[in-house]
Design an enzyme around this catalytic site. Structure first.
Site, PDB file in Angstrom:
ATOM      1  N   ASP A 162       0.970  -1.199  -0.064  1.00 43.85           N
ATOM      2  CA  ASP A 162       0.004   0.027   0.021  1.00 43.85           C
ATOM      3  C   ASP A 162       0.698   1.060  -0.065  1.00 43.85           C
ATOM      4  OD1 ASP A 162      -2.292  -1.444  -0.145  1.00 43.85           O
ATOM      5  OD2 ASP A 162      -2.913  -1.260   2.009  1.00 43.85           O
ATOM      6  N   SER A 191      -5.144   6.650  11.185  1.00 43.70           N
ATOM      7  CA  SER A 191      -6.296   7.274  11.873  1.00 43.70           C
ATOM      8  C   SER A 191      -6.888   6.111  12.744  1.00 43.70           C
ATOM      9  CB  SER A 191      -7.407   7.580  10.847  1.00 43.70           C
ATOM     10  OG  SER A 191      -8.366   7.961  11.644  1.00 43.70           O
ATOM     11  N   LEU A 192      -6.890   4.789  12.268  1.00 48.52           N
ATOM     12  CA  LEU A 192      -7.406   3.752  12.963  1.00 48.52           C
ATOM     13  C   LEU A 192      -6.627   3.364  14.040  1.00 48.52           C
ATOM     14  CD1 LEU A 192      -9.867   1.519  12.636  1.00 48.52           C
ATOM     15  CD2 LEU A 192      -8.180   0.190  11.395  1.00 48.52           C
ATOM     16  N   SER A 193      -5.483   3.259  14.102  1.00 43.82           N
ATOM     17  CA  SER A 193      -4.252   3.038  15.130  1.00 43.82           C
ATOM     18  C   SER A 193      -4.695   3.916  16.176  1.00 43.82           C
ATOM     19  CB  SER A 193      -3.149   3.043  14.533  1.00 43.82           C
ATOM     20  OG  SER A 193      -2.658   4.451  14.363  1.00 43.82           O
ATOM     21  N   ALA A 246      -2.918  10.684  20.940  1.00 45.55           N
ATOM     22  CA  ALA A 246      -2.389  10.857  22.501  1.00 45.55           C
ATOM     23  C   ALA A 246      -2.866  12.160  22.859  1.00 45.55           C
ATOM     24  CB  ALA A 246      -0.760  10.416  22.558  1.00 45.55           C
TER      25      ALA A 246
END
Length: 296
Positions: free
Chosen positions: A77, A194-196, A215
């Site tokens: 990717d 973003s998902l992480s 965070a």
């Protein structure tokens, strides 16, 4: 497709023995009498690592030709993102051959190359249009390519202090984030960085943008999804007096006081799909979405 087809190959430079799949791809293109351009750095990699194919027999190009039918991205990717940068706004569809890890964008597996090319030459494929984001500075211009298919992230430079990101949407104050950073992602990028950090998965056709903090100092800060026609304005404060702007992983340092604007790009990336399939199927197959480990 014009005649027997005009293609350009853009590939990862770190494939090792996986370059054999590129050899197979080139041979199949030649069998169809297709014109095959090869991006310069990838051609040099092939010439160095592969003896079966002599890249000097093919046109080697620095920039993506404008008069081709399709670009084939060979890698993972990350390579697909680099391919999209190489193609820019030329409106050329990209087919991803997966020789990397996840393969969310580059979804054609090596064993499917021959079948996929037959479908391409028969016109039996579809194209999905994916939106991008554009970042601009009110003072000066970005040094990196300012368009991102996945995301644009504002990040701290050091390892200790947070940064403060005053964020406006269409001129209205959204939040004064105190965090390690802020990720603005497209639906395509919603399954990435973003998902992480807890951002939601967005449907590719949803015409939305997600804003998610990295965070955050406050526990009540949550990701938010807005309309893709919105304009996001950012003002950043940092103890180190500088911060990073990352566009699909391409980073540059900005000085404190630089004001940024993020909005939908004026063009889309066209992704070639071999067969129609639902986004949910891709989630299940590539990310084991919804899988119950007790069933294994």
């Amino acid at each position: 497709m014009k005649g027997n087809g005009r293609f350009a190959l853009f590939g990862s430079l770190c494939q090792g023995d996986k370059l054999k799949h590129t050899v197979q791809l080139i041979r199949l293109l030649l069998l169809h009498d297709a014109v095959c351009y090869i991006e310069r750095r990838f051609a040099e990699c092939l010439k160095r690592e592969v003896s079966e194919i002599e890249p000097d027999l093919f046109p080697i190009v620095e920039d993506c030709p404008e008069d081709i039918d399709m670009v084939i991205s060979i890698g993972g990717d990350g390579t697909f993102l680099s391919t999209a940068e190489w193609v820019k706004d030329r409106n050329i569809p990209i087919l991803g051959i997966h020789t990397g890890r996840l393969g969310f964008l580059s979804e054609v597996m090596p064993h499917e190359i021959e079948e996929t090319l037959e479908a391409v030459f028969a016109g039996a494929y579809c194209i999905e249009e994916r939106s991008l984001l554009e970042v601009s500075y009110l003072q000066g211009a970005p040094q990196t390519y300012p368009f991102g298919l996945n995301d644009i992230a504002i990040l701290k430079r050091d390892t200790s202090s947070m940064i403060t990101i005053r964020t406006y949407v269409d001129g209205h104050l959204l939040n004064n984030y105190q965090a390690d950073g802020l990720i603005v992602s497209t639906p395509t990028g919603s399954t990435g960085y973003s998902l992480s950090v807890g951002g939601p998965i967005l449907m590719p056709e949803s015409r939305t943008i997600c804003i998610a903090a990295v965070a955050p100092h406050s526990l009540n800060v949550r990701p938010i999804v807005i309309n893709e026609d919105s304009i996001i304005s950012l003002e950043v404060e940092s103890r180190s007096h500088s911060f990073l702007v990352s566009v699909d992983g391409r980073s540059e340092t900005c000085q404190e006081g630089t004001q940024l604007e993020i909005k939908r790009a004026p063009y889309t990336v066209k992704v070639v799909k071999r067969r129609p399939q639902t986004f949910f199927r891709v989630l299940r197959e590539k990310m084991s979405w919804g899988a119950d480990p007790r069933e294994n």
